[in-house]
Design a protein around this motif. Structure first.
Motif, PDB file in Angstrom:
ATOM      1  N   SER A 175       0.831  -1.214   0.000  1.00  0.00           N
ATOM      2  CA  SER A 175       0.000   0.000   0.000  1.00  0.00           C
ATOM      3  C   SER A 175       0.858   1.255   0.000  1.00  0.00           C
ATOM      4  N   ILE A 176       2.039   1.170   0.615  1.00  0.00           N
ATOM      5  CA  ILE A 176       2.960   2.317   0.622  1.00  0.00           C
ATOM      6  C   ILE A 176       3.384   2.669  -0.796  1.00  0.00           C
ATOM      7  N   PHE A 177       3.738   1.659  -1.587  1.00  0.00           N
ATOM      8  CA  PHE A 177       4.186   1.908  -2.957  1.00  0.00           C
ATOM      9  C   PHE A 177       3.022   2.362  -3.839  1.00  0.00           C
ATOM     10  N   ASP A 178       1.834   1.834  -3.578  1.00  0.00           N
ATOM     11  CA  ASP A 178       0.673   2.289  -4.348  1.00  0.00           C
ATOM     12  C   ASP A 178       0.444   3.785  -4.140  1.00  0.00           C
ATOM     13  N   LYS A 179       0.573   4.227  -2.887  1.00  0.00           N
ATOM     14  CA  LYS A 179       0.379   5.645  -2.589  1.00  0.00           C
ATOM     15  C   LYS A 179       1.479   6.500  -3.231  1.00  0.00           C
ATOM     16  N   ILE A 180       2.726   6.036  -3.127  1.00  0.00           N
ATOM     17  CA  ILE A 180       3.833   6.783  -3.741  1.00  0.00           C
ATOM     18  C   ILE A 180       3.645   6.847  -5.247  1.00  0.00           C
ATOM     19  N   GLY A 181       3.188   5.739  -5.843  1.00  0.00           N
ATOM     20  CA  GLY A 181       2.957   5.712  -7.285  1.00  0.00           C
ATOM     21  C   GLY A 181       1.903   6.716  -7.706  1.00  0.00           C
ATOM     22  N   THR A 182       0.864   6.838  -6.908  1.00  0.00           N
ATOM     23  CA  THR A 182      -0.188   7.813  -7.212  1.00  0.00           C
ATOM     24  C   THR A 182       0.351   9.238  -7.123  1.00  0.00           C
ATOM     25  N   ASP A 183       1.147   9.495  -6.083  1.00  0.00           N
ATOM     26  CA  ASP A 183       1.696  10.850  -5.893  1.00  0.00           C
ATOM     27  C   ASP A 183       2.700  11.214  -6.987  1.00  0.00           C
ATOM     28  N   LEU A 184       3.552  10.262  -7.372  1.00  0.00           N
ATOM     29  CA  LEU A 184       4.613  10.555  -8.342  1.00  0.00           C
ATOM     30  C   LEU A 184       4.223  10.183  -9.764  1.00  0.00           C
ATOM     31  N   GLN A 185       3.015   9.695  -9.939  1.00  0.00           N
ATOM     32  CA  GLN A 185       2.463   9.412 -11.268  1.00  0.00           C
ATOM     33  C   GLN A 185       3.253   8.330 -12.007  1.00  0.00           C
ATOM     34  N   PHE A 186       3.380   7.191 -11.356  1.00  0.00           N
ATOM     35  CA  PHE A 186       3.928   6.016 -12.017  1.00  0.00           C
ATOM     36  C   PHE A 186       3.157   4.795 -11.517  1.00  0.00           C
ATOM     37  N   GLU A 187       3.211   3.716 -12.278  1.00  0.00           N
ATOM     38  CA  GLU A 187       2.511   2.490 -11.908  1.00  0.00           C
ATOM     39  C   GLU A 187       3.527   1.487 -11.368  1.00  0.00           C
ATOM     40  N   PRO A 188       3.382   1.063 -10.104  1.00  0.00           N
ATOM     41  CA  PRO A 188       4.305   0.051  -9.585  1.00  0.00           C
ATOM     42  C   PRO A 188       3.898  -1.354 -10.029  1.00  0.00           C
ATOM     43  N   LYS A 189       4.877  -2.138 -10.456  1.00  0.00           N
ATOM     44  CA  LYS A 189       4.658  -3.556 -10.744  1.00  0.00           C
ATOM     45  C   LYS A 189       5.490  -4.348  -9.731  1.00  0.00           C
ATOM     46  N   PHE A 190       4.821  -5.036  -8.810  1.00  0.00           N
ATOM     47  CA  PHE A 190       5.538  -5.738  -7.752  1.00  0.00           C
ATOM     48  C   PHE A 190       6.128  -7.040  -8.297  1.00  0.00           C
ATOM     49  N   ILE A 191       7.394  -7.238  -7.955  1.00  0.00           N
ATOM     50  CA  ILE A 191       8.093  -8.454  -8.360  1.00  0.00           C
ATOM     51  C   ILE A 191       8.560  -9.161  -7.087  1.00  0.00           C
ATOM     52  N   PRO A 192       7.661  -9.950  -6.441  1.00  0.00           N
ATOM     53  CA  PRO A 192       8.076 -10.683  -5.245  1.00  0.00           C
ATOM     54  C   PRO A 192       8.964 -11.863  -5.632  1.00  0.00           C
ATOM     55  N   PHE A 193       9.937 -12.179  -4.814  1.00  0.00           N
ATOM     56  CA  PHE A 193      10.825 -13.280  -5.176  1.00  0.00           C
ATOM     57  C   PHE A 193      11.211 -14.096  -3.949  1.00  0.00           C
ATOM     58  N   GLU A 194      11.393 -15.367  -4.193  1.00  0.00           N
ATOM     59  CA  GLU A 194      11.977 -16.265  -3.201  1.00  0.00           C
ATOM     60  C   GLU A 194      13.329 -16.767  -3.671  1.00  0.00           C
ATOM     61  N   LYS A 195      13.493 -16.809  -4.978  1.00  0.00           N
ATOM     62  CA  LYS A 195      14.779 -17.170  -5.562  1.00  0.00           C
ATOM     63  C   LYS A 195      15.103 -16.169  -6.670  1.00  0.00           C
TER      64      LYS A 195
END
Length: 779
Positions: A175-195
């Motif tokens: 949710s933090i990145f979603d809010k920052i993305g809205t403020d700075l006008q970019f779309e975050p694409k989350f890349i979760p990783f285990e390896k």
């Protein structure tokens, strides 16, 4: 015996003293580990041992490094294991460990929790303070600030955010990145990783990548990721230390010094615990110094232009001399391509073609001149009647004429003169070719010198920033005034301008080289380093040239030989020789040659196609043949031509004298140039060695001055002098070899040949001629 007793007593006392010291077993809790984490923990253990000193014995064991692999259940189990075991102090690091221990209500054993948290995440949680046996030490990094820098650098619309899968599930970071993305006008694409493969398989459809996690990735994995991002032309930013940038990630806002500050704070907390002091108030939020750090080579490889406005506040990693280019030239390639592609040289080649046509024109005087003519005539009948058949009223006729020059002294002279002028033009081309090759070599070495200058100016800017940091620390400690800080800030502004100028000067150098090589001006090119006895210089020993010139006993005969070679090779002298040949032929033409006759053959064949009307018949009924021919020999002997012959002869004599004077002057100039070039080479030989000594001593002097300034022993003027001396020493040392090789090539230009463009056989012939010259002069 007495001495033996004293030694035994002293040893016993020391053992007794050590026995009285308390021993503290320290265990680490980690989310993950690798060889680099192990190395950092070793460094942390050394720091703790040094800070605790003689107060207690701190014990570490490799088995007391428990890893949860981002599993909360395992993290809880690991902590309980330490509580039940013989561990006295627990130090926990990592997102999962932090989240797990944060939820506990009590801490039976001293527990130090440390880690890197974003300011945005800290706003979502409340740090525990003044809890018994609990110390929280965190340093902050702002996701927003990082992303603002990334957006300023690359203007991405969709940013891939790399995070450990466990981090996404254990914190409100999404949710933090979603809010920052809205403020700075970019779309975050989350890349979760285990390896690691989870990251590399999800790099599509992003304009940039933000490595918000990945602290436990190995250096080899970071390098592999960076290389893949570079191939895809994807700008990248990391929230981790600058090691990631050193391994190829584009940028970070993480200060290198923060890790040392982190470790020192943990060690002080341990010292407090072993001394039995209260732990209240030891929890701290470290505000680290932030500094934008950019990998210069990564930016260049992905084609990312850097704003000049960022240079003053940015640290650069990498070598500015390593340039991404569509084509990289060595010196021989530059010289050869200049001969083929240079446009100015092409105009001289066309001049040769023009003079060759002039020779052909002069020779064409001896080719037959054949012409055909046809005509139809109508004559007034009254006149035709009076012509008695010679001028019929209507007549159609044709003829073929032939003129063949048999001998002409003027034509012969013109042929000789045009050949001489053509050969002179060829030598003009040879001279221009030498000039063009040398100009290309100058452009090549200028680019190398400016590449070295850019790298050194970059280092000097970094050095000024470091000295500014010392000045600020001295000011805060009361050892120096505010004026020192202001002076270094002013110096940093000047160094920044010098850095900008160095970048532009290098670009101008490549523009010039592109111009000489007839490349599009904006072509991305680079030049290879030039080292003595390496690369293209391997087959030609420039140091041997230096040996001849450095030895006074060899120098004089060698210089005489070089002058002789230059006289034999100089195309400028050959131009004058061919012009002399032309003027002397003019002298002979306008002298005795003017009395030679011009001999030519002439012939004509005539044919009458038809005649009719009044006057078409001859008197007496005779008929005229349909065709007839004439043939003749023409001899012309000039007697007096308005005195022009004498005047032209006098002009030719004056031109001959003028050319002879120019030739003598040119020979003198060649000899002077050779001697000047030899002295310049000798200067450069000594400069190579002395500049190295200058650089080493200037560097050592700077380091000593920096240390003295930090302790307040010297003033800012002395430090600035030491820094400027080191800058000049670096420039001199970096350019010494280039200047030596360029000066050697200048000597070769005066010799009329470039050894790098010769075959091995031609170089052997040069050496043989020198030996023959030496022997003949000794005899």
């Amino acid at each position: 015996m007495r001495h033996t007793f004293l030694i035994i007593a002293l040893t016993f006392s020391i053992c007794l003293l050590n026995a009285q010291k308390s021993t503290f077993n320290i265990g680490f809790l980690l989310d993950n580990t690798n060889s680099e984490i192990d190395s950092l923990l070793n460094h942390l253990e050394d720091e703790i041992t040094a800070v605790v000193g003689e107060d207690a014995v701190v014990s570490f064991s490799k088995t007391n490094r428990l890893v949860n692999n981002f599993d909360k259940a395992i993290a809880t189990k690991n902590y309980e294991q330490y509580l039940e075991g013989d561990i006295d102090i627990i130090i926990a690091f990592g997102i999962v460990n932090n989240a797990t221990l944060y939820k506990r209500q009590n801490y039976p054993k001293p527990t130090i929790v440390f880690g890197l948290l974003s300011t945005e995440l800290l706003q979502e949680i409340e740090l525990k303070e003044d809890i018994e046996n609990y110390i929280s030490i965190v340093t902050t990094q702002s996701y927003r600030e990082d992303l603002e820098y990334l957006i300023e650098l690359a203007k991405p619309k969709r940013i891939g955010v790399v995070l450990e899968a466990g981090y996404l599930t254990s914190s409100p970071v999404e949710s933090i990145f979603d809010k920052i993305g809205t403020d700075l006008q970019f779309e975050p694409k989350f890349i979760p990783f285990e390896k690691f493969e989870d990251i590399t398989a999800n790099l599509d459809d992003i304009d940039a990548l933000y490595l918000a996690g990945g602290y436990y990735l190995e250096s080899d994995e970071i390098r592999e990721l960076a290389e893949l991002l570079i191939e895809k032309k994807i700008p990248s930013f990391t929230a981790n230390p600058i090691n990631d940038v050193e391994n190829g990630i584009l940028a970070t806002n993480h200060d290198k010094a923060s890790l040392e500050q982190f470790f020192r704070r943990i060690a002080l907390a341990v010292e407090t615990i072993v001394n039995g002091n209260t732990m209240e108030g030891l929890g701290v939020r470290l505000e680290t110094n932030k500094a934008l750090t950019i990998n210069y080579n990564t930016a260049d490889r992905i084609g990312l232009p850097l704003k000049y406005s960022l240079i003053a506040t940015t640290d650069f990693i990498g070598d500015p001399k390593k340039k991404v280019a569509d084509k990289t030239y060595n010196l021989v390639a530059v010289m050869q391509e200049a001969i083929i592609e240079n446009l100015q040289l092409e105009t001289f080649r066309q001049d040769i073609e023009l003079t060759d046509k002039d020779v052909q024109l002069s020779k064409s005087e001896y080719l037959p001149d054949v012409s055909a003519n046809a005509a139809g005539n109508y004559t007034d009948p009254a006149i035709a009647e009076l012509g008695f058949g010679q001028t019929p009223e209507v007549q159609t006729i044709g003829n073929v004429g032939l003129n063949q020059l048999v001998f002409s002294n003027a034509a012969n002279a013109n042929i000789t003169i045009q050949r001489a002028l053509r050969d002179a033009q060829q030598e003009n081309y040879n001279s221009e070719e030498l000039n063009t090759v040398f100009s290309a070599a100058q452009a090549y070495f200028t680019a190398l010198i400016l590449k070295a200058n850019l790298s050194i100016q970059n280092q000097n800017l970094g050095l000024t920033k470091y000295n500014l940091k010392i000045a600020e620390e001295n000011y805060e400690a009361g050892q120096a005034g505010k004026s020192d800080v202001l002076r270094f800030r002013s110096e940093m502004a000047q160094n920044t301008q010098q850095m900008v100028e160095a970048v532009n000067q290098l670009e101008q150098a490549f523009y010039n080289l592109n111009f000489i090589l007839n490349n599009p001006i904006e072509s991305k090119i680079d030049v290879e380093e030039a080292e003595l006895l390496e690369g293209v210089f391997e087959n030609y020993n420039y140091k041997q040239l230096g040996t001849f010139l450095d030895d006074p006993t060899l120098r004089l005969p060698f210089v005489k030989f070089l002058v002789q070679e230059a006289m034999n090779n100089a195309p400028e002298l050959k131009v004058l020789d061919y012009n002399l040949e032309a003027t002397k032929r003019s002298e002979r033409l306008f002298g005795a040659g003017r009395f030679l006759p011009t001999v030519a053959l002439q012939g004509q064949y005539n044919y009458e196609f038809s005649r009719s009307g009044v006057g078409s018949t001859f008197l007496g009924g005779r008929t005229r043949p349909k065709d007839f021919y004439t043939f003749g020999l023409n001899v012309t002997l000039p007697i007096f031509n308005q005195n022009k012959q004498n005047i032209n002869q006098q002009i030719a004599e004056i031109q001959t004298k003028q050319l002879n004077v120019s030739k003598d002057n040119l020979k003198l100039n060649i000899e002077k140039n050779i001697n000047d070039a030899v002295l310049n080479i000798i200067n450069q030989i000594s400069n190579i060695q002395l500049s190295k000594v200058f650089e080493e001593t200037a560097k050592e002097a700077l380091e000593l001055t920096q240390t003295s300034y930090a302790s307040g022993a010297v003033n800012i003027v002395q430090l600035l002098d030491a820094q400027n001396n080191y800058l000049q020493a670096q420039l001199a040392s970096a350019n010494a070899t280039y200047n030596y090789l360029l000066t050697s090539l200048q000597l070769e230009r005066f010799l009329g040949t470039f050894f790098l463009l010769q075959t091995e056989g031609e170089r052997d012939d040069f050496r043989k001629r020198f030996l023959e010259f030496t022997q003949s002069n000794n005899d």
